[in-house]
Motif scaffolding. Structure first.
Motif, PDB file in Angstrom:
ATOM      1  N   SER A  23     -13.439  63.731   9.217  1.00  0.00           N
ATOM      2  CA  SER A  23     -12.120  64.208   8.797  1.00  0.00           C
ATOM      3  C   SER A  23     -11.405  63.113   8.017  1.00  0.00           C
ATOM      4  N   ILE A  24     -10.619  63.534   7.033  1.00  0.00           N
ATOM      5  CA  ILE A  24      -9.993  62.603   6.089  1.00  0.00           C
ATOM      6  C   ILE A  24      -8.514  62.937   5.961  1.00  0.00           C
ATOM      7  N   LYS A  44     -13.829  51.143   8.104  1.00  0.00           N
ATOM      8  CA  LYS A  44     -13.957  51.796   6.803  1.00  0.00           C
ATOM      9  C   LYS A  44     -15.246  52.595   6.752  1.00  0.00           C
ATOM     10  N   SER A  57     -19.029  62.811  -2.026  1.00  0.00           N
ATOM     11  CA  SER A  57     -18.151  63.924  -2.370  1.00  0.00           C
ATOM     12  C   SER A  57     -18.688  64.531  -3.656  1.00  0.00           C
ATOM     13  N   SER A  73     -13.184  54.808   2.223  1.00  0.00           N
ATOM     14  CA  SER A  73     -11.891  54.871   2.900  1.00  0.00           C
ATOM     15  C   SER A  73     -11.302  53.465   2.971  1.00  0.00           C
ATOM     16  N   SER A 118      -8.896  53.675   9.125  1.00  0.00           N
ATOM     17  CA  SER A 118      -8.839  54.897   9.914  1.00  0.00           C
ATOM     18  C   SER A 118      -7.584  54.909  10.774  1.00  0.00           C
ATOM     19  N   PHE A 157      -9.156  60.004  11.839  1.00  0.00           N
ATOM     20  CA  PHE A 157      -9.194  60.393  10.437  1.00  0.00           C
ATOM     21  C   PHE A 157      -9.441  59.143   9.602  1.00  0.00           C
ATOM     22  N   TYR A 158     -10.307  59.257   8.601  1.00  0.00           N
ATOM     23  CA  TYR A 158     -10.478  58.168   7.641  1.00  0.00           C
ATOM     24  C   TYR A 158      -9.430  58.340   6.546  1.00  0.00           C
ATOM     25  N   VAL A 210      -7.929  57.877   2.834  1.00  0.00           N
ATOM     26  CA  VAL A 210      -8.366  57.760   1.446  1.00  0.00           C
ATOM     27  C   VAL A 210      -7.130  57.840   0.555  1.00  0.00           C
ATOM     28  N   TYR A 243      -6.323  61.721  -1.895  1.00  0.00           N
ATOM     29  CA  TYR A 243      -7.176  62.778  -1.371  1.00  0.00           C
ATOM     30  C   TYR A 243      -6.346  63.730  -0.538  1.00  0.00           C
ATOM     31  N   THR A 290      -5.913  66.312   2.807  1.00  0.00           N
ATOM     32  CA  THR A 290      -6.311  66.194   4.199  1.00  0.00           C
ATOM     33  C   THR A 290      -7.404  67.209   4.489  1.00  0.00           C
TER      34      THR A 290
END
Length: 193
Positions: A13-14, A37, A42, A49, A52, A68-69, A71, A74, A76
């Motif tokens: 998850s980002i 990291k 993609s 990343s 986190s 969540f990482y 970025v 980007y 979510t």
């Protein structure tokens, strides 16, 4: 509360910095781990990343604390890691998400949440007879990274229903002219959604 993308193709998850900054304004004690990291693939290439963060996620009747990482630029994304924990099941054909199992499970109809972007030609194009042409396209607003494209068919022009990957606001789409004459597509002409 924020817009998220449920991505069954993502294993992690980002969260983008824009959404994370909104959370930080409300929770100044949030701890970011800049040593944790991750590099991942993609559609647009590899992404790294910057760290986190553990966030509390609540979807309808289910909640959990989850990593969540982070970025830079980007959206979510809720990946399969959190979907398994929250027991999220997606039925794209019925456009529903089921969260949880049994009697406590909740069903969300996604129709009202789906954004429709108008997909338009970036420039004037001539589709020559009985040919396949690569056409650059843009959307009418925002700047999505990916988009499921549903074409509008006209004058024997065919193009597939596609997952489009945008780079700097532009994507490419193959269009087939099955006629024996040129077909003109004007700049800004609506090609689909």
């Amino acid at each position: 509360k924020m817009d998220v993308l449920f991505d069954t193709g993502a294993s992690i998850s980002i969260i983008g910095m824009k959404n994370l900054n909104k959370i930080i304004k409300k929770n100044k004690n949030l701890k970011i781990n800049y040593n944790d990291k991750e590099e991942f693939g993609s559609i647009g290439g590899n992404i790294c990343s910057i760290g986190s963060v553990i966030l509390n996620v609540k979807i309808v009747n289910r909640s959990t604390n989850h990593k969540f990482y982070i970025v830079e630029n980007y959206k979510t994304i809720l990946g399969m890691d959190i979907m398994k924990v929250l027991e999220v099941k997606i039925d794209a054909g019925k456009r529903i998400i089921k969260i949880g199992n049994g009697r406590n499970g909740k069903i969300m109809n996604l129709e009202k949440y789906i954004k429709k972007y108008q997909v338009k030609s970036l420039k004037d194009i001539i589709l020559t007879p009985r040919s396949i042409t690569c056409v650059d396209i843009v959307v009418d607003e925002e700047n999505p990274t990916t988009l499921v494209f549903k074409p509008l068919l006209k004058n024997s022009v065919f193009c597939p229903r596609s997952l489009l990957a945008f780079r700097e606001g532009v994507a490419s789409l193959f269009m087939t002219n099955s006629m024996n004459e040129d077909i003109h597509i004007k700049k800004g002409e609506l090609l689909g959604y």
